[in-house]
Design an enzyme around this catalytic site. Structure first.
Site, PDB file in Angstrom:
ATOM      1  N   TYR A   1     -33.972 -12.209 -19.782  1.00 32.23           N
ATOM      2  CA  TYR A   1     -34.465 -10.857 -19.535  1.00 32.23           C
ATOM      3  C   TYR A   1     -33.666  -9.812 -20.289  1.00 32.23           C
ATOM      4  O   TYR A   1     -34.174  -8.724 -20.558  1.00 32.23           O
ATOM      5  CB  TYR A   1     -34.466 -10.569 -18.029  1.00 32.23           C
ATOM      6  CG  TYR A   1     -35.447 -11.429 -17.294  1.00 32.23           C
ATOM      7  CD1 TYR A   1     -36.816 -11.209 -17.399  1.00 32.23           C
ATOM      8  CD2 TYR A   1     -35.024 -12.514 -16.534  1.00 32.23           C
ATOM      9  CE1 TYR A   1     -37.737 -12.023 -16.758  1.00 32.23           C
ATOM     10  CE2 TYR A   1     -35.931 -13.332 -15.885  1.00 32.23           C
ATOM     11  CZ  TYR A   1     -37.280 -13.083 -16.002  1.00 32.23           C
ATOM     12  OH  TYR A   1     -38.180 -13.903 -15.375  1.00 32.23           O
TER      13      TYR A   1
ATOM     14  N   HIS B   1     -32.586 -18.521  -9.828  1.00 32.65           N
ATOM     15  CA  HIS B   1     -32.332 -19.321 -11.023  1.00 32.65           C
ATOM     16  C   HIS B   1     -31.065 -20.153 -10.826  1.00 32.65           C
ATOM     17  O   HIS B   1     -30.036 -19.637 -10.394  1.00 32.65           O
ATOM     18  CB  HIS B   1     -32.144 -18.428 -12.252  1.00 32.65           C
ATOM     19  CG  HIS B   1     -33.412 -17.823 -12.748  1.00 32.65           C
ATOM     20  ND1 HIS B   1     -33.447 -16.708 -13.572  1.00 32.65           N
ATOM     21  CD2 HIS B   1     -34.710 -18.178 -12.553  1.00 32.65           C
ATOM     22  CE1 HIS B   1     -34.705 -16.410 -13.851  1.00 32.65           C
ATOM     23  NE2 HIS B   1     -35.478 -17.277 -13.242  1.00 32.65           N
TER      24      HIS B   1
ATOM     25  N   ARG C   1     -42.105 -16.354  -6.798  1.00 24.01           N
ATOM     26  CA  ARG C   1     -43.093 -17.173  -7.501  1.00 24.01           C
ATOM     27  C   ARG C   1     -44.351 -17.199  -6.633  1.00 24.01           C
ATOM     28  O   ARG C   1     -44.293 -17.047  -5.414  1.00 24.01           O
ATOM     29  CB  ARG C   1     -42.575 -18.604  -7.701  1.00 24.01           C
ATOM     30  CG  ARG C   1     -41.296 -18.705  -8.515  1.00 24.01           C
ATOM     31  CD  ARG C   1     -40.808 -20.159  -8.582  1.00 24.01           C
ATOM     32  NE  ARG C   1     -39.610 -20.302  -9.392  1.00 24.01           N
ATOM     33  CZ  ARG C   1     -38.371 -20.238  -8.926  1.00 24.01           C
ATOM     34  NH1 ARG C   1     -38.164 -20.046  -7.624  1.00 24.01           N
ATOM     35  NH2 ARG C   1     -37.336 -20.377  -9.746  1.00 24.01           N
TER      36      ARG C   1
END
Length: 309
Positions: free
Chosen positions: A290, A281, A162
């Site tokens: 995904y 996650h 991130r």
């Protein structure tokens, strides 16, 4: 609105938010959102029940109260996704308070979350991701700034970080090792392999950076032009320039590079559980989004190859 709350409830809400921040590692943005969600619910109770709002009132919340609040939010135009988040915050606070005050929160916890269509991640194609990284290093700006921006986006795409995680790296992380320990959302730590290209990009930035960067763990690795920690908006701005030059859609943001990392890894045969660990996650269901992206892209290819008559 705070005047409608008893001092005991205000104190309880503050302690719950402190708990989320300190023990569960919730971000400042999450804390602000949860405070708004819970106080909005309490404001509804105060206005529509003409009752004082304290811990005892929460213990008397009914299913009718919950349906009334959710109908009120929908009437205000609150989207299902936002309402689901608000309900999650209300449930979290009620559960936490019930454990301490010893009341039954079933009426609150039993409220059904509204269904909504999860947005699929919008990754870049592999060629586009590589073009973005290459262009970031050659945009018209000081050499060290271009090298810095290229290093950051290489970390996003090459390691699946991130933007907040990339910018939280410190001087103690340099030179980058083959494996990084990243503390992500919820304070969850994960181990991320660092590709040679990412190590080389950061090394080039460090070579050109005009500011001394020591190996202190509280000193930002990536710097702004005045020497302070790099603002993520500057990376977003550089990314906007790159996508404009390449004709990419507005969804080509820094976070899209993280999506691209996961999608391209999955397309290459990566294991879903391994990708979950790499992304940090908490739930596999988040990573499974995904697979939907991959299936969607396969259908696009199929339809182009086999157009309808």
């Amino acid at each position: 609105m705070s005047l409608a709350l008893s001092p005991a409830l205000r104190d309880a809400l503050a302690r719950w938010l402190d708990h989320l921040a300190a023990l569960e590692g919730a971000s400042a943005q999450t804390i602000r959102a949860y405070r708004t969600d819970v106080t909005g619910f309490l404001a509804f109770l105060a206005e529509h029940t003409s009752d004082s709002i304290g811990p005892a009132r929460l213990a008397r919340v009914t299913q009718s109260d919950m349906r009334g609040w959710m109908a009120h939010e929908r009437a205000r135009g609150v989207a299902s996704r936002s309402l689901a988040r608000s309900l999650s915050a209300v449930k979290g606070f009620a559960r936490w308070l019930a454990e301490r005050d010893g009341f039954d929160p079933t009426a609150i916890l039993a409220a059904r979350s509204p269904k909504y269509q999860r947005k699929l991640p919008r990754p870049l194609s592999e060629p586009a991701a590589k073009e973005v990284i290459g262009l970031m290093g050659s945009l018209p700006r000081e050499d060290w700034v271009a090298a810095r921006d290229a290093a950051v986006v290489t970390l996003l795409y090459g390691c699946g970080l991130r933007i907040s995680e990339a910018l939280s790296l410190t001087g103690a992380d340099a030179p980058l090792p083959e494996v990084l320990r990243i503390r992500g959302k919820g304070g969850k730590e994960r181990v991320v392999p660092v590709l040679p290209a990412a190590r080389a990009a950061v090394a080039e930035y460090l070579h050109l950076c005009p500011f001394p960067i020591s190996d202190e763990p509280d000193e930002a690795l990536f710097r702004g032009t005045r020497g302070g920690p790099l603002n993520p908006r500057l990376i977003a701005g550089a990314m906007a320039q790159a996508r404009g030059a390449l004709g990419l859609p507005a969804t080509a943001t820094p976070h899209a590079l993280r999506h691209s990392f996961a999608t391209h890894l999955l397309a290459a045969g990566g294991d879903l559980r391994a990708i979950q660990d790499l992304l940090g996650h908490a739930s596999l269901s988040t990573t499974q989004a995904y697979t939907a992206v991959d299936a969607s892209r396969l259908m696009e290819i199929y339809e182009k190859a086999h157009p309808r008559a």
